[in-house]
Write an enzyme that holds these catalytic residues in place. Structure first.
Site, short mmCIF file in Angstrom:
data_model
loop_
_atom_site.label_atom_id
_atom_site.label_comp_id
_atom_site.label_asym_id
_atom_site.label_seq_id
_atom_site.Cartn_x
_atom_site.Cartn_y
_atom_site.Cartn_z
N GLU A 430 58.84 -21.72 -59.43
CA GLU A 430 58.27 -21.79 -60.77
C GLU A 430 59.03 -22.79 -61.64
OE1 GLU A 430 59.13 -18.64 -63.31
OE2 GLU A 430 57.71 -19.22 -64.85
N ASP A 507 62.34 -16.02 -60.02
CA ASP A 507 63.50 -15.39 -60.66
C ASP A 507 63.60 -13.92 -60.27
OD1 ASP A 507 63.14 -17.21 -63.80
OD2 ASP A 507 63.92 -17.82 -61.85
N ASP A 509 63.71 -11.20 -61.81
CA ASP A 509 63.41 -10.35 -62.96
C ASP A 509 61.92 -9.99 -62.93
OD1 ASP A 509 62.13 -12.68 -63.71
OD2 ASP A 509 63.55 -13.19 -65.30
N ASP A 511 59.36 -11.16 -64.73
CA ASP A 511 58.47 -12.33 -64.68
C ASP A 511 58.42 -12.91 -63.28
OD1 ASP A 511 59.22 -13.57 -68.03
OD2 ASP A 511 57.68 -12.21 -67.29
#
Length: 657
Positions: A430, A507, A509, A511
């Protein structure tokens, strides 16, 4: 519908061995009792590995029970100084109890043992109807029984004198309700015992099998030549291209590793026959791991150095690791002070330090052997060079097939240099920031990077004919060389696939998890053959970094990476046991992939030897259930159903919020 009560009484605490009986699959294999019996055998093998036992005897009875006897020191039967109960009771009824934990203070009973997951033989008790233990120690015979999965325990009985005999005898009756088959598979048990004999030269391993008439059929293993003898036996009938190279090397007091850490190995090159077996502290690692990566890396570097020194490489040919190790058969036995395995059944080693340990122990002595035996060294070099030339020819065929197409590769794609589809990997990342870090961290030879702009479209209900209206999906399809297709499409839809692995890297997390879900939605709905054929993977970059300072000359500074809070706690506990204070540890939290340095990203998510990557698969029989779940989670008209599902299942989510 009557609303269920939810108050303080709704909480249940599992104590003792209840967690094992409630969820046995989290602690052991449930296809058969073989692994729970292996826990008992491993205890006997640890005594032999430490030099205290010379005989291991296993008996398989017609009633399904198994006994394991050794002539080691015998399990201690006195009271534990803190728990105030016999140590033999602790070992067989308490999780996270044993003689293998206290490494840092020097009080551990075993310097090298099969791991520290902390369950061990207590799992055997939990999943058995009956366990009998007889200990011969300090001139006395002690007996005790554990019944009904450890719920009932007999008194510890002194059964009389035993002169100077020592050792432990354990008989186990597995509880069939926990296993698909209640019988221990004979072939697997024989293979396990034979491996113990291979890895413990001079130790006699015996298996007695009770027959219908009450007599016993006996098998016996003892390998005077250890690893080399075993590899010759297993490779019988195959043409030996190069004689076996057998050796071992262990760290001394003034090296980067703990004294005694190292490996023993035997490997060679055979025509049409490949065997690869590895062990860590006598535990078979059937799925390999980082110690095997270290073996291949050490062999490759030694052969590559020999080829360069003797100027044997033809112009235009570049040697890769698989060229050298593709036809190599090996048996590897590593000794690691604190091994970290993947899962309780210990089938794969995850310890990152094992790559450097094994490769450094092996590379220099093997390189010296190659130069001392130039004829054999040139034979190995010839095998590798021919394999590289064959690989290059296959790549040229792929290039001709590609050149006839009209699709133009995306401009933001940083492609790899190799044309070998099996080796090539495409990382979907991303954003340009993370993409920039990934480009610096990658292996340009085999790893390509495709940065994605923001979150990919939820394509679960998108018509395939309109799919390419989305630029990101269009670029992914063109980069892969695969068009959208249905689940029942033939494998020929992957004929122009340009990468053997498609790795989603987001990532660590919420998101990042959302991006992973959107990409998995795309592949499951519109590129299902890509998933079914095992080409899709998910990278697991860490959330935390722990920097550990040096402690004197013998222990250099180290760095660890933790995926989540749970793993971070485990690392902290481990370092506390090693004598570090919390204020000595420097903790860093990564905000995203773009915040990571290239070397950090390479080590944790891109280097094949040290990264953590999960495969994504589809079970054909469960495909309907999978589609129904994605309909619920990703369908536009399922908002109310999603809300109900989240209210029911939301407490199961583990997420970094």
């Amino acid at each position: 519908m009557t609303e269920k009560q939810y108050d303080e009484s709704s909480f249940r605490v599992l104590k003792g061995l209840e967690p094992v009986r409630e969820r046995p699959g989290m602690y052991t294999r449930t296809d058969s009792p073989c692994h729970m019996v292996q826990e008992v055998i491993d205890n006997a093998a640890d005594e032999a590995l430490s030099g205290f036992a010379k005989n291991i005897h296993v008996a398989l009875y017609r009633d399904g029970s198994v006994s394991v006897t050794d002539d080691g020191r015998g399990i201690p039967v006195g009271l534990h100084p803190v728990e105030k109960m016999p140590v033999v009771v602790l070992a067989y009824t308490v999780l996270h109890a044993g003689g293998k934990f206290d490494k840092s203070s020097g009080n551990s009973a075993y310097a090298f043992s099969g791991g520290l997951h902390g369950v061990g033989v207590a799992v055997t008790t939990a999943l058995s109807t009956r366990v009998e233990v007889e200990v011969r120690r300090e001139g006395r015979i002690h007996q005790i029984e554990f019944l009904k999965g450890g719920r009932e325990i007999s008194d510890l009985v002194d059964a009389g004198p035993c002169a100077k005999q020592t050792g432990t005898r354990v008989r186990v009756w597995p509880d069939g309700k926990y296993f698909d088959s209640p019988k221990v598979p004979l072939n697997e048990l024989e293979r396990l015992l034979r491996s113990k004999a291979v890895l413990l030269p001079g130790v006699k391993v015996v298996l007695d099998i009770e027959q219908a008439d009450g007599t016993f059929a006996r098998q016996e293993w003892r390998y005077a030549d250890g690893l080399a003898g075993y590899l010759r036996e297993m490779s019988a009938g195959a043409e030996t291209l190069v004689p076996l190279y057998t050796g071992e090397s262990y760290a001394g007091k003034d090296e980067d590793f703990a004294p005694g850490e190292g490996a023993a190995w035997s490997f060679g090159w055979f025509d049409g026959h490949q065997l690869g077996e590895s062990y860590v502290n006598l535990i078979p690692t059937v799925n390999g791991g980082t110690h095997e990566s270290g073996l291949r890396a050490g062999v490759f570097e030694a052969v590559k150095s020999f080829i360069e020194h003797h100027n044997l490489l033809p112009k235009g040919v570049k040697i890769q690791q698989d060229d050298v190790c593709g036809k190599m058969s090996y048996v590897l036995s590593a000794r690691i002070l604190d091994p970290q395995f993947q899962g309780q059944v210990k089938e794969k080693l995850n310890s990152r330090e094992a790559v450097k340990l094994v490769s450094s122990m092996l590379m220099h002595p093997f390189e010296a052997w190659l130069n001392q035996n130039g004829e054999f060294g040139k034979a190995i070099a010839d095998i590798a060079i021919k394999q590289a030339q064959s690989r290059l020819k296959d790549a040229q065929k792929v290039e001709k097939r590609k050149s006839s197409g009209v699709a133009v590769l995306p401009g933001k794609l940083s492609d790899c240099e190799s044309e070998s589809i099996i080796e090539n990997e495409l990382y979907l990342v991303e954003g340009d920031s993370a993409g920039g870090s990934a480009k610096l961290a990658r292996d340009r030879e085999t790893q390509a990077i495709l940065p994605l702009r923001g979150k990919v479209l939820n394509s679960w209900e998108v018509d395939p004919n309109r799919l390419f209206a989305n630029a990101e999906i269009h670029d992914i399809s063109v980069a892969l060389g695969v068009d959208p297709h249905a689940f029942d499409a033939p494998d020929s839809v992957l004929a122009n696939l340009r990468y053997g692995k498609v790795i989603i890297m987001a990532d660590a997390d919420v998101d990042g998890s959302h991006i992973q879900t959107l990409l998995l939605t795309l592949f499951l709905r519109h590129f299902p053959r890509l998933v079914a054929s095992g080409h899709v993977f998910i990278a697991l970059p860490p959330l935390y970094r722990i920097d550990v300072p040096a402690q004197g000359k013998k222990r250099p500074a180290r760095r660890f990476y933790a995926l989540d809070d749970q793993e971070l706690t485990a690392f902290r506990d481990r370092l506390m046991k090693e004598g570090y204070r919390p204020e000595q540890l420097e903790l860093g939290r990564f905000k995203g992939l773009g915040e990571m340095r290239a070397d950090q990203l390479r080590e944790t998510a891109m280097d094949r030897a040290t990264r953590r990557v999960l495969p994504v698969t589809i079970d054909a029989e469960l495909n309907g259930q999978t589609s129904a779940l994605f309909d619920l989670l990703m369908g536009k008209g399922e908002a109310s159903g999603r809300r109900a599902w989240m209210e029911a299942k939301g407490n199961l989510v583990e997420a970094d919020l």
